[in-house]
Design a protein around this motif. Structure first.
Motif, mmCIF file in Angstrom:
data_model
loop_
_atom_site.group_PDB
_atom_site.id
_atom_site.type_symbol
_atom_site.label_atom_id
_atom_site.label_comp_id
_atom_site.label_asym_id
_atom_site.label_seq_id
_atom_site.Cartn_x
_atom_site.Cartn_y
_atom_site.Cartn_z
ATOM 1 N N GLU A 1 0.769 -1.377 -0.123
ATOM 2 C CA GLU A 1 0.441 -0.139 -0.026
ATOM 3 C C GLU A 1 1.241 1.430 -0.124
ATOM 4 O OE1 GLU A 1 -2.928 -0.148 3.264
ATOM 5 O OE2 GLU A 1 -3.174 -1.621 2.154
ATOM 6 N N GLU A 2 1.648 1.433 0.661
ATOM 7 C CA GLU A 2 2.614 2.356 0.746
ATOM 8 C C GLU A 2 3.677 2.730 -0.272
ATOM 9 O OE1 GLU A 2 3.221 4.849 3.230
ATOM 10 O OE2 GLU A 2 1.538 3.923 4.309
ATOM 11 N N GLN B 1 2.376 2.113 -3.374
ATOM 12 C CA GLN B 1 0.934 2.505 -4.530
ATOM 13 C C GLN B 1 1.389 4.231 -3.761
ATOM 14 O OE1 GLN B 1 -2.736 0.001 -3.743
ATOM 15 N NE2 GLN B 1 -1.756 -1.304 -5.196
ATOM 16 N N ASN B 2 0.738 4.574 -3.106
ATOM 17 C CA ASN B 2 0.989 5.739 -1.782
ATOM 18 C C ASN B 2 2.078 6.582 -2.842
ATOM 19 O OD1 ASN B 2 -1.407 5.260 -0.615
ATOM 20 N ND2 ASN B 2 -0.533 5.032 1.164
ATOM 21 N N LYS C 1 2.102 7.358 -6.256
ATOM 22 C CA LYS C 1 1.104 8.445 -6.705
ATOM 23 C C LYS C 1 1.765 10.125 -6.106
ATOM 24 C CE LYS C 1 -2.036 9.122 -3.084
ATOM 25 N NZ LYS C 1 -3.580 8.412 -2.443
ATOM 26 N N TYR C 2 2.609 10.292 -4.870
ATOM 27 C CA TYR C 2 2.962 11.293 -4.953
ATOM 28 C C TYR C 2 4.026 11.343 -5.688
ATOM 29 C CZ TYR C 2 0.800 10.676 -0.156
ATOM 30 O OH TYR C 2 0.064 11.138 1.161
ATOM 31 N N MET D 1 7.315 6.211 2.583
ATOM 32 C CA MET D 1 6.786 4.981 2.276
ATOM 33 C C MET D 1 7.269 4.268 3.229
ATOM 34 S SD MET D 1 8.119 3.052 -1.143
ATOM 35 C CE MET D 1 9.599 2.360 -0.727
ATOM 36 N N GLY E 1 6.060 4.870 6.864
ATOM 37 C CA GLY E 1 4.354 4.693 6.875
ATOM 38 C C GLY E 1 4.522 3.145 6.301
#
Length: 278
Positions: A250-251, A253-254, A257-258, A272, A275
């Motif tokens: 999930e991190e 993927q985040n 996005k960033y 990342m 998190g």
């Protein structure tokens, strides 16, 4: 707009698409394969850019009436190579094409194309065929080819990187192992990994490799053997469990996005790592 990771596959599908527009006859097939169909204009170049003059020739050809078929089709290979002047030159033609004229734009790097072009296109994602992808790889080892193929990485980008791809892959695996085990020096590994990146495409590649490696560890942890982009033993230990690996994915993927928001890469990757600890 045909988007994908292997230009050979996109070219193949674009010609098949054109064949069915003209009519799937043996004559049309032979004319397309030989590059002699009078109603098809296929623009490709070995140069680094496609210039305004080349687009001008295309527009002139497409303004003529069809000869063999009811439609005219033009295909531009690696549309991202168009210079800004060439893109602006073709924009009006895309907005107001002659009757029964169809454009097929092929790209393996859509981020380098003007948003106004994207907004006027129908997007079709076509994943590269395995053999096309493998044939396009130049000097990788068999294990590296497997990584590129299983993860459907952008072949053109990998070839442009040359030896850097091997170095980057090793650093990604090293970083991933330390990250999974919460090693205190993981941020040092992260910096060494990012120092090998020349631009955002390289940083996005790091995230693709990371995601693939962690997914393989996850599959191994839960007893699945159907996903193996990377050779060698996967990390083991009491500190590895599916929920932790899922949170790491999930991190990743985040972080992707960033990066797309142009956040500083070092801050993205630090966030990342932090998190994933929850």
């Amino acid at each position: 707009m045909f988007e994908g990771d292997t230009i050979e596959t996109l070219a193949k599908y674009s010609k098949f698409f054109a064949l069915n527009i003209f009519g799937n006859s043996e004559r049309n097939k032979l004319l397309i394969e030989s590059g002699n169909h009078p109603d098809l204009y296929y623009l490709r170049t070995q140069e680094n850019t496609i210039k305004k003059d080349e687009i001008g020739q295309l527009v002139h050809r497409m303004n003529q009436k069809p000869i063999e078929s009811e439609y005219k089709v033009y295909i531009i290979e690696q549309f991202e190579k168009l210079t800004p002047q060439a893109e602006n030159s073709i924009l009006k033609f895309l907005e107001e094409p002659p009757e029964k004229t169809i454009a097929i734009l092929l790209t393996i790097n859509k981020s380098d194309i003007l948003p106004t072009i994207h907004s006027r296109s129908q997007h079709i994602l076509i994943q590269g065929e395995d053999q096309d992808r493998l044939n396009a790889l130049e000097s990788l080892s068999d294990s590296e080819k497997n990584i590129v193929n299983v993860l459907s990485l952008n072949v053109q980008h990998i070839n442009e990187m040359a030896d850097r791809f091997s170095l980057l892959t090793k650093e990604v695996v090293n970083f991933a192992n330390r990250w999974i085990h919460n090693h205190p020096l993981v941020l040092i590994d992260m910096k060494r990994m990012l120092d090998l990146c020349d631009d955002r495409r390289d940083q996005e590649l790091v995230l693709e490799l990371l995601s693939g490696y962690i997914r393989q560890v996850l599959h191994t942890t839960i007893g699945l053997n159907d996903f193996k982009p990377f050779d060698g033993p996967m990390p083991e230990g009491n500190d590895i469990h599916p929920s932790k690996l899922s949170r790491m994915l999930e991190e990743v993927q985040n972080a992707n996005k960033y990066l797309s928001f142009n956040v500083n890469p070092m801050l993205v990757f630090e966030g990342m790592v932090i998190g994933a600890k929850g």
